[in-house]
Write a protein that holds these residues in place. Structure first.
Motif, short mmCIF file in Angstrom:
data_model
loop_
_atom_site.label_atom_id
_atom_site.label_comp_id
_atom_site.label_asym_id
_atom_site.label_seq_id
_atom_site.Cartn_x
_atom_site.Cartn_y
_atom_site.Cartn_z
N ALA A 1 38.11 -44.63 50.93
CA ALA A 1 39.62 -45.71 51.10
C ALA A 1 39.08 -46.84 51.63
O ALA A 1 39.67 -48.03 51.29
N ASP A 2 38.11 -46.98 52.59
CA ASP A 2 37.82 -48.37 53.06
C ASP A 2 36.84 -49.09 52.12
O ASP A 2 36.38 -50.23 52.60
N LEU A 3 36.41 -48.47 51.45
CA LEU A 3 35.27 -49.16 50.52
C LEU A 3 35.90 -49.91 49.20
O LEU A 3 35.67 -49.24 48.01
N VAL A 4 36.76 -50.94 49.52
CA VAL A 4 37.60 -51.27 48.20
C VAL A 4 37.35 -53.11 48.21
O VAL A 4 37.26 -53.64 49.26
N TYR A 5 37.21 -53.44 47.20
CA TYR A 5 36.89 -54.97 46.87
C TYR A 5 38.20 -55.80 46.48
O TYR A 5 39.04 -55.49 45.52
N LYS A 6 38.40 -56.87 47.22
CA LYS A 6 39.66 -57.59 46.60
C LYS A 6 39.54 -58.08 45.39
O LYS A 6 38.64 -58.45 44.78
N PRO A 7 40.78 -58.27 44.67
CA PRO A 7 42.10 -58.13 45.38
C PRO A 7 42.68 -57.03 45.35
O PRO A 7 43.80 -56.59 45.70
N ASN A 8 41.81 -55.76 44.98
CA ASN A 8 42.46 -54.37 45.20
C ASN A 8 42.71 -53.96 46.52
O ASN A 8 41.98 -54.59 47.56
N LYS A 9 43.53 -52.87 46.63
CA LYS A 9 43.81 -52.66 48.01
C LYS A 9 44.27 -51.12 47.90
O LYS A 9 44.85 -50.79 47.18
N HIS A 10 43.77 -50.39 48.83
CA HIS A 10 43.79 -49.03 49.00
C HIS A 10 45.17 -48.75 49.50
O HIS A 10 45.60 -49.12 50.52
N ILE A 11 45.87 -47.82 48.95
CA ILE A 11 47.40 -47.40 49.57
C ILE A 11 47.33 -45.93 49.57
O ILE A 11 47.02 -45.13 48.72
N PRO A 12 47.39 -45.46 50.71
CA PRO A 12 47.57 -43.83 50.90
C PRO A 12 48.57 -43.46 50.30
O PRO A 12 49.86 -44.03 50.28
N ILE A 13 48.38 -42.48 49.29
CA ILE A 13 49.75 -41.92 48.66
C ILE A 13 50.68 -41.33 49.45
O ILE A 13 51.83 -41.18 49.02
N ALA A 14 50.41 -41.03 50.79
CA ALA A 14 51.48 -40.46 51.55
C ALA A 14 52.36 -41.52 52.13
O ALA A 14 53.37 -41.25 52.80
N LYS A 15 52.06 -42.81 51.69
CA LYS A 15 53.06 -44.11 52.00
C LYS A 15 54.02 -44.27 51.05
O LYS A 15 54.95 -44.84 51.37
N ILE A 16 54.03 -43.45 50.02
CA ILE A 16 54.75 -43.76 48.66
C ILE A 16 56.26 -43.55 48.95
O ILE A 16 56.97 -44.32 48.71
N ASP A 17 56.50 -42.42 49.29
CA ASP A 17 57.81 -41.75 49.16
C ASP A 17 57.77 -41.03 50.48
O ASP A 17 57.32 -39.78 50.66
N GLU A 18 58.67 -41.37 51.45
CA GLU A 18 58.78 -40.56 52.75
C GLU A 18 59.32 -39.16 52.57
O GLU A 18 59.00 -38.31 53.14
N GLU A 19 60.15 -39.06 51.43
CA GLU A 19 60.81 -37.62 50.99
C GLU A 19 59.59 -36.68 50.81
O GLU A 19 59.80 -35.46 50.58
N MET A 20 58.47 -37.40 50.08
CA MET A 20 57.46 -36.42 49.59
C MET A 20 56.19 -36.28 50.68
O MET A 20 55.27 -35.43 50.26
N THR A 21 56.49 -36.86 51.82
CA THR A 21 55.27 -36.93 52.68
C THR A 21 54.75 -35.60 53.11
O THR A 21 53.54 -35.27 53.33
N ASP A 22 55.68 -34.66 53.44
CA ASP A 22 55.61 -33.22 53.64
C ASP A 22 54.77 -32.35 52.51
O ASP A 22 54.58 -31.09 52.81
N GLN A 23 54.65 -33.17 51.29
CA GLN A 23 54.07 -32.57 50.16
C GLN A 23 52.85 -33.03 49.94
O GLN A 23 52.22 -32.79 49.10
N ILE A 24 52.36 -33.67 50.74
CA ILE A 24 51.04 -34.45 50.83
C ILE A 24 50.12 -34.11 51.64
O ILE A 24 50.47 -34.08 52.88
N ILE A 25 48.92 -33.87 51.58
CA ILE A 25 47.81 -33.44 52.52
C ILE A 25 46.65 -34.42 52.18
O ILE A 25 46.16 -34.62 50.91
N THR A 26 46.39 -35.23 53.12
CA THR A 26 45.47 -36.44 52.84
C THR A 26 43.88 -36.08 53.82
O THR A 26 44.04 -35.98 55.08
N CYS A 27 43.08 -36.14 52.84
CA CYS A 27 41.61 -36.00 53.42
C CYS A 27 40.81 -37.20 53.64
O CYS A 27 40.87 -37.97 52.59
N MET A 28 40.70 -37.47 54.92
CA MET A 28 39.96 -38.87 54.99
C MET A 28 38.59 -38.69 56.05
O MET A 28 38.41 -37.60 56.49
N SER A 29 37.67 -39.61 55.89
CA SER A 29 36.57 -39.50 56.90
C SER A 29 35.90 -40.92 57.06
O SER A 29 35.99 -41.75 56.03
#
Length: 389
Positions: free
Chosen positions: A204-232
């Motif tokens: 997620a942190d290794l992204v080149y402009k103008p691209n931007k990483h968007i955590p998928i868990a941010k997309i829809d609050e109603e779906m947040t509980d159906q998303i598990i996000t792995c990061m490091s």
């Protein structure tokens, strides 16, 4: 503060997978390894200093994750991705793949269908098959030289009764950073068919402009509980050997279930050095990362420009990661012949595209997270071998 990324660091005889396994993997010690996804750069000085200080303490007993570590993680996610995560949502794991294994064990059953998008990181296949789940694939399509999701096919596959979908974002190996509208379609479809999303966002942190990483868990609050996000931070700051990652699970029941799975397998704490490195990297690694991204982009530019007039190899420019997806299909070689050509004629060790799925046949993956001089040497080896082809 400026950082130099042109220092050649001798990694041989350090048990380095990339360098010390060259003979066994490629059959010759003079093959230049540009494959496994770690970097040939030193970690940020702040991380090195923190680890040295911890070593000098001299006692390495049981260690726990305290609020300072949690604050370092939540602070980083806010700074880098404008993502406000509650500390209570965080669990810890030795690695993203470990978490995905545990998640498949926890939230699916034998025979359940699990969807992946191909070509994709080889362990995704193992995660599904080794747990006796049914592997379902949706092939990425190429449009005007750029990989895209085939949403008609994606939905058709979800309709087959898929229970979980493993997302790779940024995508390994094709380097796509999925855009807002693409993530919205994924979330909407998984919501429609009640599919759990397991998101591998390690790059997620290794992204080149103008691209931007968007955590998928941010997309829809109603779906947040159906998303598990792995990061490091391990890809970002070259810490893979310290085996430290975390997983964000907002739903309390799912978090407790996943934590119970970790505990059953005896995976219930991070190692001392991993904790030290995460905190130091996230609290003091911002400027270093800016310098790293500039260097990686320069390296990618070099490779892209070097092959732009070559009619035998096509390069997919990555929007994120430090991995370059190379198309050698115009050579007309079988995959074994392609591997032999690169290993014996070009004397370079790349990742075999076929390991990413059938869609990777004819391709190779190059790791450019190394000094520019190494990138130049590797590129020139390939080009010189092509001239003789």
């Amino acid at each position: 503060m400026t950082f130099s990324f042109d220092k050649q660091i001798e990694r041989r005889n350090t048990r380095a997978v990339k360098w010390d396994l060259v003979q066994s993997l490629y059959g010759s010690k003079d093959v230049l390894p540009m494959w496994v996804a770690d970097m040939d750069f030193e970690v940020p000085p702040a991380v090195k200093d923190a680890l040295v200080e911890r070593v000098q303490h001299g006692v390495f007993g049981y260690t726990f994750a305290d609020p300072a570590l949690q604050n370092a993680i939540t602070g980083w996610l806010d700074y880098k991705h404008d993502w406000q995560v509650k500390s209570a949502s965080i669990l810890y794991s030795p690695g993203v793949i470990t978490t995905l294994y545990m998640a498949i064990q926890t939230f699916t059953h034998q025979g359940d269908k699990v969807l992946i998008q191909t070509p994709v990181y080889p362990p995704f296949y193992d995660i599904v098959k080794r747990h006796d789940r049914q592997l379902v694939t949706s092939q990425l399509k190429v449009h005007e030289g750029k990989y895209e999701m085939d949403f008609d096919d994606f939905e058709a596959k979800l309709q087959q009764g898929v229970k979980a979908f493993i997302l790779c974002n940024p995508h390994n190996p094709v380097g796509r950073v999925w855009k807002q509208e693409e993530l919205e379609q994924i979330v909407a479809l998984c919501k429609k068919y009640n599919v759990l999303i397991l998101a591998d966002e390690i790059h997620a942190d290794l992204v080149y402009k103008p691209n931007k990483h968007i955590p998928i868990a941010k997309i829809d609050e109603e779906m947040t509980d159906q998303i598990i996000t792995c990061m490091s931070p391990t890809k970002t700051f070259n810490l893979a050997g310290l085996q430290a990652s975390y997983v964000i699970v907002t739903d309390k029941e799912k978090r407790e279930a996943l934590e119970q799975s970790f505990n059953k397998q005896g995976v219930h704490m991070l190692n001392t050095m991993g904790i030290t490195a995460i905190e130091a990297a996230y609290n003091n690694g911002r400027e270093w990362l800016d310098g790293l991204l500039a260097q990686l982009e320069e390296n990618i530019d070099y490779v892209v420009h070097a092959f732009q007039d070559n009619d035998k190899v096509e390069i997919t420019r990555p929007e994120g990661t430090y991995l370059v997806w190379m198309d050698f299909r115009k050579l007309g070689l079988s995959q074994d012949e392609l591997k032999e050509f690169l290993q014996k004629d070009a004397k370079i060790g790349l990742n075999d595209g076929a390991t990413f799925g059938e869609e990777g046949i004819g391709f190779m993956r190059m790791n450019v997270a190394c000094p520019l001089s190494t990138v130049k040497e590797g590129t020139e080896r390939i080009l010189a071998a092509l001239e003789k082809q």
